[in-house]
Design an enzyme around this catalytic site. Structure first.
Site, PDB file in Angstrom:
ATOM      1  N   TYR A 187       0.822  -1.208   0.000  1.00 51.59           N
ATOM      2  CA  TYR A 187       0.000   0.000   0.000  1.00 51.59           C
ATOM      3  C   TYR A 187       0.858   1.261   0.000  1.00 51.59           C
ATOM      4  O   TYR A 187       0.583   2.191  -0.777  1.00 51.59           O
ATOM      5  CB  TYR A 187      -0.972  -0.013   1.193  1.00 51.59           C
ATOM      6  CG  TYR A 187      -2.338  -0.529   0.821  1.00 51.59           C
ATOM      7  CD1 TYR A 187      -2.523  -1.886   0.550  1.00 51.59           C
ATOM      8  CD2 TYR A 187      -3.427   0.315   0.722  1.00 51.59           C
ATOM      9  CE1 TYR A 187      -3.768  -2.382   0.207  1.00 51.59           C
ATOM     10  CE2 TYR A 187      -4.681  -0.172   0.379  1.00 51.59           C
ATOM     11  CZ  TYR A 187      -4.847  -1.513   0.128  1.00 51.59           C
ATOM     12  OH  TYR A 187      -6.076  -1.991  -0.228  1.00 51.59           O
ATOM     13  N   GLU A 223       1.468   6.185  -7.067  1.00 46.14           N
ATOM     14  CA  GLU A 223       0.374   7.081  -7.468  1.00 46.14           C
ATOM     15  C   GLU A 223       0.777   8.540  -7.316  1.00 46.14           C
ATOM     16  O   GLU A 223       0.439   9.380  -8.158  1.00 46.14           O
ATOM     17  CB  GLU A 223      -0.861   6.775  -6.614  1.00 46.14           C
ATOM     18  CG  GLU A 223      -1.479   5.404  -6.919  1.00 46.14           C
ATOM     19  CD  GLU A 223      -2.590   5.054  -5.950  1.00 46.14           C
ATOM     20  OE1 GLU A 223      -3.009   5.951  -5.181  1.00 46.14           O
ATOM     21  OE2 GLU A 223      -3.044   3.893  -5.953  1.00 46.14           O
TER      22      GLU A 223
END
EC number: 4.2.1.134
Length: 327
Positions: free
Chosen positions: A286, A293
């Site tokens: 994550y 991102e």
């Protein structure tokens, strides 16, 4: 010549249906416990009153018992549970009237017959009350339909992300770094499908079909869809960036463990290695996915600024040409 065998201290208690034996041995190793001809045979290595030695004993029960004792070893003792063949109260544990010296009552669990009957009655009443409560709860006529839908949903998502992961991995081994630049064009259709379908997870949580919290599901799914549909879908120059590979790769790895875990949970199966992976893999992935991102969004901003400067330069050139032509 071998000396007399060492016997551990054994404490016992009973209920109408069970016998409890607590053997005072710590650090027990290789316990051998069996019942033959209604006689309990015990032998084990452990630390008892005579130090670290092999201890053994035999107990012939007063009445018939089941031949399969249940043992539970702890660091300080060994507990044995024996089922009586008939539910009744024994006046003593052993067939012989004289109590063996190593055997004593377990006062931590001891009850007399009346107290044991009351305890048994309370358990039976509790069981009956539980059955009554369960019978009052209305049965969901769509239970199996909902379960089938959730199983199919998680299976389809697992297959979709598996296809993405395998495709990207094979291309990485064959093409190396060159596979980074056309990741989007290779797996975009399947990624679009999986993330469009993932919108159902928000609906599932909203209507109470699953127990997942709504807000985290909304944040994750809409965040991914914003990157996939809005940014990548509208900015063609971003589709060939290497960072797209890492964003898609991290997304797919996480889902490879999440969806099978949910699918097996729907049918009441828990596979411990999968459970461990489900709650462990996301810890490094994550943050890495979030970093990818962020890099992607920063690149998008830089790309937009570059396009803006390019357009300003073109406008300036057009203005200069117009002025020179009018002059």
């Amino acid at each position: 010549m071998a000396g007399p065998s060492l016997r551990p201290h054994v404490h016992w208690a009973q209920r109408h249906r069970e016998l409890y034996l607590r053997v005072e041995l710590s650090d027990v190793q290789h316990p051998d416990v069996a019942i033959t001809d209604n006689v309990l045979h015990f032998k084990a290595q452990g630390h008892g009153a005579k130090g670290d030695n092999i201890y053994e004993f035999q107990i012939e029960f007063l009445e018939p018992v089941e031949p399969k004792p249940v043992c539970r070893v702890t660091q300080r003792q060994l507990n044995i549970t024996v089922q009586k063949k008939e539910s009744n109260w024994w006046e003593r544990l052993t067939k012989q009237e004289k109590r063996p010296l190593f055997l004593a009552p377990d006062f931590d669990r001891w009850l007399d017959e009346s107290d044991a009957e009351m305890e048994l009655k309370e358990k039976e009443e509790e069981k009956i009350n539980k059955m009554k409560i369960e019978s009052r709860v209305p049965k969901d006529p769509f239970k199996h339909l909902k379960k089938g839908y959730l199983i199919m949903y998680n299976l389809v998502q697992f297959l979709g992300f598996s296809w993405i992961f395998v495709n990207m991995t094979v291309r990485l081994f064959i093409l190396g770094k060159d596979s980074f630049y056309d990741t989007f064009h290779t797996v975009a259709d399947m990624m679009y499908f999986c993330h469009t379908l993932a919108l159902m997870e928000i609906m599932n949580s909203l209507i109470g079909l699953v127990r997942s919290p709504l807000i985290p599901a909304v944040v994750q799914i809409l965040g991914r869809n914003f990157i996939l549909f809005v940014i990548l879908g509208s900015l063609e120059e971003m589709q060939s960036k290497p960072v797209v590979f890492f964003v898609f790769y991290f997304w797919s790895i996480v889902e490879l463990f999440r969806y099978p875990y949910y699918m097996l949970s729907c049918i009441g199966i828990e596979w411990k290695p999968l459970t461990w992976l489900r709650y462990t893999v996301w810890i490094p992935l994550y943050p890495l996915g979030g970093l990818a991102e962020d890099v992607f969004l920063v690149g998008t901003g830089d790309e937009s600024k570059g396009n803006k400067r390019l357009h300003e330069q073109i406008d300036q050139e057009h203005t200069a040409v117009h002025v020179s032509s009018t002059g």
